[in-house]
Design a protein around this motif. Structure first.
Motif, PDB file in Angstrom:
ATOM      1  N   SER A  78      39.442  41.771  42.082  1.00  0.00           N
ATOM      2  CA  SER A  78      38.771  41.156  43.219  1.00  0.00           C
ATOM      3  C   SER A  78      39.802  40.872  44.307  1.00  0.00           C
ATOM      4  N   TYR A  79      39.451  41.250  45.546  1.00  0.00           N
ATOM      5  CA  TYR A  79      40.325  41.027  46.696  1.00  0.00           C
ATOM      6  C   TYR A  79      39.630  40.051  47.642  1.00  0.00           C
ATOM      7  N   ALA A  80      40.251  38.898  47.895  1.00  0.00           N
ATOM      8  CA  ALA A  80      39.685  37.880  48.776  1.00  0.00           C
ATOM      9  C   ALA A  80      39.742  38.342  50.230  1.00  0.00           C
ATOM     10  N   THR A  81      39.179  37.551  51.132  1.00  0.00           N
ATOM     11  CA  THR A  81      39.203  37.863  52.558  1.00  0.00           C
ATOM     12  C   THR A  81      40.635  38.055  53.040  1.00  0.00           C
ATOM     13  N   GLU A  82      41.544  37.206  52.556  1.00  0.00           N
ATOM     14  CA  GLU A  82      42.967  37.324  52.889  1.00  0.00           C
ATOM     15  C   GLU A  82      43.763  37.625  51.632  1.00  0.00           C
ATOM     16  N   VAL A  83      44.609  38.630  51.718  1.00  0.00           N
ATOM     17  CA  VAL A  83      45.545  38.943  50.639  1.00  0.00           C
ATOM     18  C   VAL A  83      46.937  38.872  51.247  1.00  0.00           C
ATOM     19  N   THR A  84      47.813  38.090  50.617  1.00  0.00           N
ATOM     20  CA  THR A  84      49.186  37.960  51.109  1.00  0.00           C
ATOM     21  C   THR A  84      50.162  38.204  49.970  1.00  0.00           C
ATOM     22  N   ALA A  85      51.384  38.580  50.333  1.00  0.00           N
ATOM     23  CA  ALA A  85      52.423  38.791  49.330  1.00  0.00           C
ATOM     24  C   ALA A  85      53.773  38.888  50.030  1.00  0.00           C
ATOM     25  N   TYR A  86      54.809  38.714  49.251  1.00  0.00           N
ATOM     26  CA  TYR A  86      56.158  38.998  49.710  1.00  0.00           C
ATOM     27  C   TYR A  86      56.532  40.350  49.127  1.00  0.00           C
ATOM     28  N   ALA A  87      56.929  41.268  50.006  1.00  0.00           N
ATOM     29  CA  ALA A  87      57.208  42.640  49.597  1.00  0.00           C
ATOM     30  C   ALA A  87      58.701  42.888  49.514  1.00  0.00           C
ATOM     31  N   GLU A  88      59.095  43.587  48.453  1.00  0.00           N
ATOM     32  CA  GLU A  88      60.464  44.065  48.333  1.00  0.00           C
ATOM     33  C   GLU A  88      60.417  45.373  47.560  1.00  0.00           C
ATOM     34  N   LYS A  89      61.504  46.091  47.528  1.00  0.00           N
ATOM     35  CA  LYS A  89      61.520  47.413  46.899  1.00  0.00           C
ATOM     36  C   LYS A  89      60.951  47.332  45.479  1.00  0.00           C
ATOM     37  N   GLY A  90      59.874  48.092  45.226  1.00  0.00           N
ATOM     38  CA  GLY A  90      59.275  48.173  43.905  1.00  0.00           C
ATOM     39  C   GLY A  90      58.464  46.973  43.472  1.00  0.00           C
ATOM     40  N   LYS A  91      58.179  46.032  44.420  1.00  0.00           N
ATOM     41  CA  LYS A  91      57.539  44.792  43.978  1.00  0.00           C
ATOM     42  C   LYS A  91      56.753  44.095  45.091  1.00  0.00           C
ATOM     43  N   LEU A  92      55.612  43.503  44.708  1.00  0.00           N
ATOM     44  CA  LEU A  92      54.901  42.531  45.525  1.00  0.00           C
ATOM     45  C   LEU A  92      54.912  41.245  44.705  1.00  0.00           C
ATOM     46  N   LYS A  93      55.388  40.152  45.288  1.00  0.00           N
ATOM     47  CA  LYS A  93      55.447  38.892  44.537  1.00  0.00           C
ATOM     48  C   LYS A  93      54.813  37.766  45.338  1.00  0.00           C
ATOM     49  N   LYS A  94      54.562  36.649  44.673  1.00  0.00           N
ATOM     50  CA  LYS A  94      53.879  35.496  45.268  1.00  0.00           C
ATOM     51  C   LYS A  94      52.580  35.933  45.942  1.00  0.00           C
ATOM     52  N   ILE A  95      51.844  36.800  45.233  1.00  0.00           N
ATOM     53  CA  ILE A  95      50.588  37.341  45.761  1.00  0.00           C
ATOM     54  C   ILE A  95      49.514  36.250  45.776  1.00  0.00           C
ATOM     55  N   THR A  96      48.720  36.235  46.842  1.00  0.00           N
ATOM     56  CA  THR A  96      47.534  35.376  46.887  1.00  0.00           C
ATOM     57  C   THR A  96      46.340  36.255  47.222  1.00  0.00           C
ATOM     58  N   GLY A  97      45.167  35.875  46.734  1.00  0.00           N
ATOM     59  CA  GLY A  97      43.931  36.576  47.078  1.00  0.00           C
ATOM     60  C   GLY A  97      43.561  37.744  46.185  1.00  0.00           C
ATOM     61  N   VAL A  98      44.288  37.954  45.087  1.00  0.00           N
ATOM     62  CA  VAL A  98      43.976  39.055  44.169  1.00  0.00           C
ATOM     63  C   VAL A  98      43.761  38.475  42.776  1.00  0.00           C
ATOM     64  N   LYS A  99      42.623  38.847  42.169  1.00  0.00           N
ATOM     65  CA  LYS A  99      42.317  38.392  40.815  1.00  0.00           C
ATOM     66  C   LYS A  99      41.886  39.576  39.967  1.00  0.00           C
ATOM     67  N   THR A 100      42.149  39.477  38.677  1.00  0.00           N
ATOM     68  CA  THR A 100      41.731  40.518  37.743  1.00  0.00           C
ATOM     69  C   THR A 100      40.861  39.873  36.666  1.00  0.00           C
ATOM     70  N   LYS A 101      39.922  40.634  36.167  1.00  0.00           N
ATOM     71  CA  LYS A 101      39.007  40.108  35.163  1.00  0.00           C
ATOM     72  C   LYS A 101      39.495  40.470  33.768  1.00  0.00           C
ATOM     73  N   GLU A 102      39.705  39.451  32.954  1.00  0.00           N
ATOM     74  CA  GLU A 102      40.141  39.611  31.563  1.00  0.00           C
ATOM     75  C   GLU A 102      39.219  38.795  30.674  1.00  0.00           C
ATOM     76  N   LEU A 103      38.490  39.461  29.794  1.00  0.00           N
ATOM     77  CA  LEU A 103      37.608  38.771  28.847  1.00  0.00           C
ATOM     78  C   LEU A 103      36.735  37.709  29.511  1.00  0.00           C
ATOM     79  N   MET A 104      36.028  38.094  30.555  1.00  0.00           N
ATOM     80  CA  MET A 104      35.086  37.231  31.263  1.00  0.00           C
ATOM     81  C   MET A 104      35.756  36.164  32.137  1.00  0.00           C
ATOM     82  N   LEU A 105      37.074  36.142  32.223  1.00  0.00           N
ATOM     83  CA  LEU A 105      37.780  35.178  33.070  1.00  0.00           C
ATOM     84  C   LEU A 105      38.446  35.906  34.231  1.00  0.00           C
ATOM     85  N   TRP A 106      38.434  35.276  35.390  1.00  0.00           N
ATOM     86  CA  TRP A 106      39.154  35.816  36.541  1.00  0.00           C
ATOM     87  C   TRP A 106      40.522  35.144  36.589  1.00  0.00           C
ATOM     88  N   LEU A 107      41.573  35.938  36.520  1.00  0.00           N
ATOM     89  CA  LEU A 107      42.950  35.428  36.549  1.00  0.00           C
ATOM     90  C   LEU A 107      43.638  35.892  37.827  1.00  0.00           C
TER      91      LEU A 107
END
Length: 143
Positions: A78-107
């Motif tokens: 799931s992608y919220a209205t705003e998605v933010t992150a700090y980008a560096e080579k090979g990585k996005l960190k401190k991401i906000t606005g992105v969730k994944t569904k695992e066993l009926m829970l959004w993480l």
């Protein structure tokens, strides 16, 4: 209305508006970072910004949120209205606005990275410390 985090990085950022150019720029950045170009399949993107000095990036979409299922790995994200992150080579960190569904829970997804020496893999880390690694091909454009 952009969040305070976006506003604080706006001054020296490269900012574009309009869905087509935002998609293009976000994919170019992902490619530059060595991440799969289909990692952020958001819709109706109204603004993309990237502050190279701080590494802060953001995408703002016109819809409330978008859910996307990566078919090859059967993973819904799931992608919220705003998605933010700090980008560096090979990585996005401190991401906000992105969730994944695992066993009926959004993480919340807080980090995405390509492990050094394994460019064919992508690892997702949640705020709870759980992580999972997938083949990068699952995040190719159109998947």
């Amino acid at each position: 209305m952009a969040s305070q985090a976006i506003e604080s990085h706006r001054a020296d950022a490269d900012i574009v508006t309009g869905d087509a150019v935002c998609r293009k720029r976000s994919m170019e950045l992902l490619e530059e970072l060595g991440l799969p170009k289909g990692l952020l399949p958001m819709e109706d993107i109204v603004e993309f910004g990237y502050n190279r000095a701080t590494g802060f990036m953001w995408l703002v979409q016109g819809k409330k949120k978008v859910e996307h299922t990566f078919k090859k790995i059967k993973q819904t994200v799931s992608y919220a209205t705003e998605v933010t992150a700090y980008a560096e080579k090979g990585k996005l960190k401190k991401i906000t606005g992105v969730k994944t569904k695992e066993l009926m829970l959004w993480l919340s997804v807080v980090e995405v990275y390509v492990p050094e020496g394994s460019p064919e893999k992508v690892t997702f880390k949640t705020g709870t410390g759980l992580f999972d690694t997938f083949d990068a091909t699952a995040f190719a454009l159109g998947e």
